[in-house]
Enzyme design. Sequence first.
Site, short mmCIF file in Angstrom:
data_model
loop_
_atom_site.label_atom_id
_atom_site.label_comp_id
_atom_site.label_asym_id
_atom_site.label_seq_id
_atom_site.Cartn_x
_atom_site.Cartn_y
_atom_site.Cartn_z
N ASP A 76 -5.04 19.26 19.94
CA ASP A 76 -4.86 20.20 18.83
C ASP A 76 -6.04 21.15 18.70
O ASP A 76 -5.86 22.32 18.35
CB ASP A 76 -4.64 19.44 17.52
CG ASP A 76 -3.18 19.05 17.35
OD1 ASP A 76 -2.32 19.90 17.62
OD2 ASP A 76 -2.91 17.90 16.97
N CYS A 118 -10.32 11.66 21.94
CA CYS A 118 -9.07 11.00 22.27
C CYS A 118 -7.97 11.98 22.70
O CYS A 118 -6.79 11.64 22.72
CB CYS A 118 -8.58 10.14 21.10
SG CYS A 118 -8.23 11.09 19.62
N HIS A 129 3.99 16.29 22.67
CA HIS A 129 4.06 14.85 22.41
C HIS A 129 5.06 14.16 23.33
O HIS A 129 4.92 12.99 23.64
CB HIS A 129 4.33 14.61 20.93
CG HIS A 129 3.15 15.00 20.11
ND1 HIS A 129 3.13 16.09 19.30
CD2 HIS A 129 1.90 14.49 20.10
CE1 HIS A 129 1.93 16.22 18.77
NE2 HIS A 129 1.16 15.26 19.23
N GLU A 163 -9.79 18.26 14.89
CA GLU A 163 -8.73 18.95 15.64
C GLU A 163 -8.59 20.41 15.21
O GLU A 163 -7.76 21.13 15.74
CB GLU A 163 -7.38 18.27 15.40
CG GLU A 163 -7.35 16.81 15.73
CD GLU A 163 -6.02 16.16 15.41
OE1 GLU A 163 -5.24 15.97 16.34
OE2 GLU A 163 -5.76 15.86 14.24
C1 PEP Z 1 -5.10 15.53 19.72
O1 PEP Z 1 -4.65 16.44 19.02
O2 PEP Z 1 -5.92 15.70 20.66
C2 PEP Z 1 -4.64 14.15 19.49
C3 PEP Z 1 -5.16 13.14 20.14
O3 PEP Z 1 -3.60 13.98 18.60
P1 PEP Z 1 -2.05 14.20 18.97
O4 PEP Z 1 -1.97 14.45 20.46
O5 PEP Z 1 -1.31 12.99 18.55
O6 PEP Z 1 -1.71 15.42 18.19
MG MG Z 2 -3.49 15.98 17.25
#
Ligand code: PEP
Ligand code: MG
Length: 585
Positions: free
Chosen positions: A457, A504, A191, A433
Amino acid sequence: MVVVKGLPVSGGIVIGKVMLVDGDDVRVPRRGVEAGQVAQEEQRLDKAFADAMDEVGKLHEKAQKEMGKEAAEIFRSHQTMLKDPWLAGQIKKTIRAELVTAEYASYATLTALANQFRAMKNASFSSKVNDIDDLSHRLHRFLVGQQKARITQAGPNTIVVAKDLTPSQTAGFDRSKIIGFVTDLGGMTSHTAIIAKALEIPAVVGVQTLLQRVTDGAAIIVDGDTGSVTLHPTPEAIADAKRAIEQRKLYRISVGEVANLPSITLDGTKVSVVGNIELPDEVEKVLKAGGEGVGLYRTEYLYLTSDHEPTEEEHFAAYKRCVKLSAGRELVIRTFDLGADKLTQAMEETPERNPFLGNRSIRYCLKNPAMFKRQLRAILRASALGPIKIMLPLVSSVGEIRQTKFILNDVMEELSEDRVKFDASIKLGMMVEVPSVALLADTFAREVDFFSIGTNDLTQYTLAVDRINERVAHLYQPAHPAVIKLIRDVTRAARRRNTPISCCGEAAAEPEYAMLLLGLGLRTLSVSSSSIPSLKRFIRSVTIEQCERIARQALSLDSDAAITTLLRDRARKIVPEAFSGRSAE
Ligand code: PEP
Ligand code: MG
């Protein structure tokens, strides 16, 4: 000159000066300071002693009232140690004699003292060792706290070098001063890396050995496109980097030109490109970059950038701002995805052993219904002002959806009773995910209004590879055949059930991966604002037929290496400019 390699997580090349930032680590690395910085280090030490004294004083009072005489005595002895001029004197001596930071001098002095008591092998001294360790941690915490404050005093062209950075630390960077960062730890889709991309700060993570080699103030070049980090660069290396920066600017201008053109493939298929945001004001960035709306608002940053859990009004203000800036366009608000690397485990009384498999995301919200309700109430209130969709993170079982619907209905009833307006037919969707969800996509499609595949994820949980662990970064491959097959199956199930689906995850921003996703049937991609123009330009350069052929080929291969090579080769042929500056490996 020294060149080291890490994982390129946020594009761009920067030339600047190192600012070292320590984490809350127990082993404190030896860091040198210039002779002129000694007085400043001594002052930092004095302040840490004063803060520690204050804290221990309060603990002593609390212990006297609530814990009894014996416990109070412990803190009284800590006070005595802190008051002893000998101890502070010894640490200052080390700062002066060895020209090291206050953190290191205090750590080294107290460790040596603890070792002396340890060597006495007398049981009565073991508590003394504990007391010294405790004092050492306390002083370190205050010194690091001041160092965090130091970040706020960064001069222009600062490049932060740290063992690791938390997402909230990164989100707090002053962009006018901090132009890049490098960390020894971290993976491609951590993140912290995502925040770097959102802030458009060039960044390289997972370098592993940089901290051992670097000193505060050293000249450094960070290349967030290739992952190379150059310490003490030669004049030629600086000139090369400056040329590359100019080339990149030109490429960005050419990419920027497509921002306002429609996102349609060469054979006329419409692909929606929307944006991922962490903070409300980023909606503007997304739209300016040519995004058609927001496909993922990671609301947990409301929490992570604040010192308290957001109130309903704070939630509402953020969502209202997003709705206003979105002006009727798509806006997908994801409920708190807290936990794992997005909730400091230090806040927990007992940190989890496997936080990524623990109480995170939707699980955390369902365990904290008051907090969850506050957020849902605010989202619903904002839904009266413009279109909003709700998305749930890290769902792994149907029960979680049903429980959420139950809570959502409750909140709706409360709002109706209070005569507060909201969109009663608000869409409820979920992230895909976790493999359990991908395998049961048909079942989940009956429960929700839309899906969004989170490859960050999904890759981590399918391959059992921690997404932020640099030691296994080579195994973290969204192009792994197992991940691709799951995406294909989810996309097919969504088509069968008429469930809108998007992707996403960070991988959607890579031209080669975007090509695969289009070939697998996806028609909505959500990426960070900085990636939108190049993604649109790429979409305008391919045909769906090309993408489908490549996806078929990819699905017939049995290793991530073979698939990655195939995708890179094809994408490189279609848009060679997108790969200039990226190494060919
Ligand atoms: C993902 O897991 O691809 C996602 C978009 O969520 P995050 O990156 O916030 O875990
Ligand atoms: Mg995620």
